[in-house]
Design a protein around this motif. Structure first.
Motif, short mmCIF file in Angstrom:
data_model
loop_
_atom_site.label_atom_id
_atom_site.label_comp_id
_atom_site.label_asym_id
_atom_site.label_seq_id
_atom_site.Cartn_x
_atom_site.Cartn_y
_atom_site.Cartn_z
N GLU A 172 27.79 -43.15 103.72
CA GLU A 172 27.73 -42.41 102.59
C GLU A 172 27.59 -40.84 102.79
N GLU A 173 26.88 -40.49 103.79
CA GLU A 173 26.47 -39.08 104.06
C GLU A 173 27.27 -38.29 104.99
N SER A 174 27.52 -39.23 106.26
CA SER A 174 28.10 -38.75 107.38
C SER A 174 29.77 -39.21 107.52
N TYR A 175 30.05 -40.00 106.69
CA TYR A 175 31.50 -40.52 106.43
C TYR A 175 31.90 -41.31 107.48
N LEU A 176 31.31 -41.73 108.39
CA LEU A 176 31.72 -42.53 109.39
C LEU A 176 32.87 -43.79 109.12
N ASP A 177 32.95 -43.91 107.58
CA ASP A 177 33.73 -45.22 107.33
C ASP A 177 35.23 -44.54 106.92
N LYS A 178 35.39 -43.26 107.16
CA LYS A 178 36.58 -42.88 106.61
C LYS A 178 37.95 -42.81 107.62
N VAL A 179 37.32 -43.08 108.87
CA VAL A 179 38.57 -43.25 109.99
C VAL A 179 38.18 -44.55 110.78
N MET A 180 39.39 -45.35 110.91
CA MET A 180 38.92 -46.45 111.88
C MET A 180 38.47 -46.07 113.15
#
Length: 468
Positions: A351-359
């Protein structure tokens, strides 16, 4: 597309850069001054360019695309450790965890528990449910089967794994491998309709947590896979069935970039191993569980362990973890606060480092791509040597794999003891006063067939805490 004329600087080769660096070093040896060795085997250069890549590498797919619109491209389960001494309390802890960031469970069970009570009101179809047998394995499998039948659980409503394989039996008692193979064959049959549930898990983490290098972890872990395929074939279980029913559990340590490359290499190597057996599987169908390392932690500095958990979790996600298991350093005795912090690491990174935005954010990095390739080559060479010597089971029976892991363990522990390798909070930058928080220390006594979790700081802890 960017106009290439925008870049007015002429291109420079890697050799030109190295030549310039050698001039700046004023006679110092380039390799001695700037290069290093990873796991005493792989040379790490001071910089990498496109010239280091043999060919462009494609972006990895760690899992299938979610059928739910609007979901981020990168998905992983956030596992929490559950030790159900009291079944009602365990159920409350599970529900509270699932309502506050967790979406997966690692249940430590001896096989006598009441799963109906422990998992009461838990919607298993929406989470990852993982069972870790701590007692007699057959009892645990019977317990799981009884629970499935009692609640009429459909195959689509169970995701996760049993964190066990027949090889575990050898490390527990030094025997029972054949009975474990029979249990595995039965489990593959019993769970054949549960396509998202894996009744066996290769525990590569045992080697890393016992002090082995990343190369040793992958080599011996994949050696276990080969051994299982060979023995299960005698039970009429095909290689395809083995790969379809296997999950992989690896521990992520404190060599951040190396661990990212290691986890990605594991996925690639499993794919290639399956292909060698004529089994065609998709990269995204391989299920990898990454847990934070026990080897990297220290009982001398509780607070620094929390920091290590975070960057180890980050490496696991970037490496392609399907289930992230942040283990509290105090294990079963962890406080409510420590459990909360461990649970929230995944949430913060999402939610804060956005590591879920790119595969696959690591794709295209000259350093990581090259390092991954070097790891793969080293593991393939080591695996061939292991097979030439008779295979994994023979190396276990002769204790040669134990000898190799223990040699790596002691070497690393001596470096920390001699201060030639820095471990913050243990041999450098020690916490003082109110910040000083030691955990209980116990001597590790290991039988010849065991590989028990240890710590790089173990010798320092012996010297410090045994005198206290």
């Amino acid at each position: 597309m960017t106009n290439q004329d925008f870049y007015s600087f002429p291109p420079s080769s890697k050799k030109a850069w190295i030549d310039q660096v050698k001039k700046d070093l004023k006679g110092k040896d380039f390799d001695e001054a700037l290069s290093s060795r990873l796991w005493n085997e792989i040379k790490i250069q001071p910089f990498y360019t496109s010239e280091d890549l043999e060919a462009p590498r494609a972006q990895f797919k760690f899992h299938p695309v979610s059928p739910i619109p609007g979901v981020s491209p990168r998905i992983w389960s956030n596992l929490v450790s559950i030790f159900p001494d009291n079944e009602k309390d365990a159920n409350q802890e599970i529900l509270q965890s699932l309502q506050n960031g967790a979406d997966g469970l690692a249940l430590h069970l001896d096989g006598t528990e009441n799963l109906n009570q422990i998992l009461k009101a838990v919607h298993t179809e929406f989470i990852s449910t993982n069972f870790l047998p701590t007692g007699e394995t057959a009892l645990s499998f019977h317990m799981i089967q009884d629970w499935i039948e009692s609640v009429h659980l459909k195959p689509s409503m169970l995701n996760g794994a049993v964190l066990w394989s027949p090889c575990d039996e050898l490390f527990r008692s030094g025997e029972n491998f054949n009975s474990g193979i029979s249990q595995a064959a039965q489990a593959i049959h019993d769970f054949k309709e549960f396509r998202e549930f894996y009744p066996m898990t290769i525990d590569l983490s045992r080697y890393a947590n016992a002090g082995g290098t990343g190369i040793q972890e992958l080599t011996f872990g994949l050696g276990e896979v080969i051994e299982l395929i060979d023995h299960l074939s005698k039970k009429a279980i095909s290689p395809t069935q083995v790969f379809e029913n296997l999950a992989f559990h690896t521990a992520v340590g404190d060599s951040h970039f190396a661990e990212i490359a290691k986890v990605k290499a594991l996925r690639k190597l499993v794919l290639e191993l399956a292909s060698n057996y004529g089994v065609q599987i998709e990269m995204e169908s391989i299920h990898i569980i990454t847990s934070t390392s026990e080897w990297s932690k220290s009982v001398l500095d509780k607070n620094t362990n929390l920091i290590r958990q975070t960057y180890e979790a980050m490496a696991g996600i970037l490496g392609g973890s399907n289930s992230l298991w942040v283990k509290p350093a105090e294990g079963k005795n962890a406080s409510i606060l420590e459990k909360r912090i461990a649970r929230n690491v995944s949430t913060i990174l999402k939610e804060e480092s956005y590591l879920d935005k790119v595969m696959d954010p690591a794709a295209g990095s000259y350093y990581l791509e090259t390092l991954q390739g070097e790891i793969e080559k080293s593991v393939i060479t080591a695996l061939q040597e292991l097979e030439d010597k008779g295979g994994w089971l023979k190396s276990f029976e002769e204790r040669s794999l134990h000898k190799e892991i223990r040699a790596s363990r002691v070497s690393a522990q001596k470096k920390v003891l001699a201060d030639s390798q820095i471990k913050v909070g243990a041999n450098k930058y020690l916490a003082k006063g109110k910040l000083e928080k030691h955990l209980p220390f116990e001597n590790i006594i290991e039988k010849d067939f065991e590989l028990l979790p240890s710590r790089a700081t173990y010798f320092v802890e012996q010297n410090t805490l045994n005198k206290a």
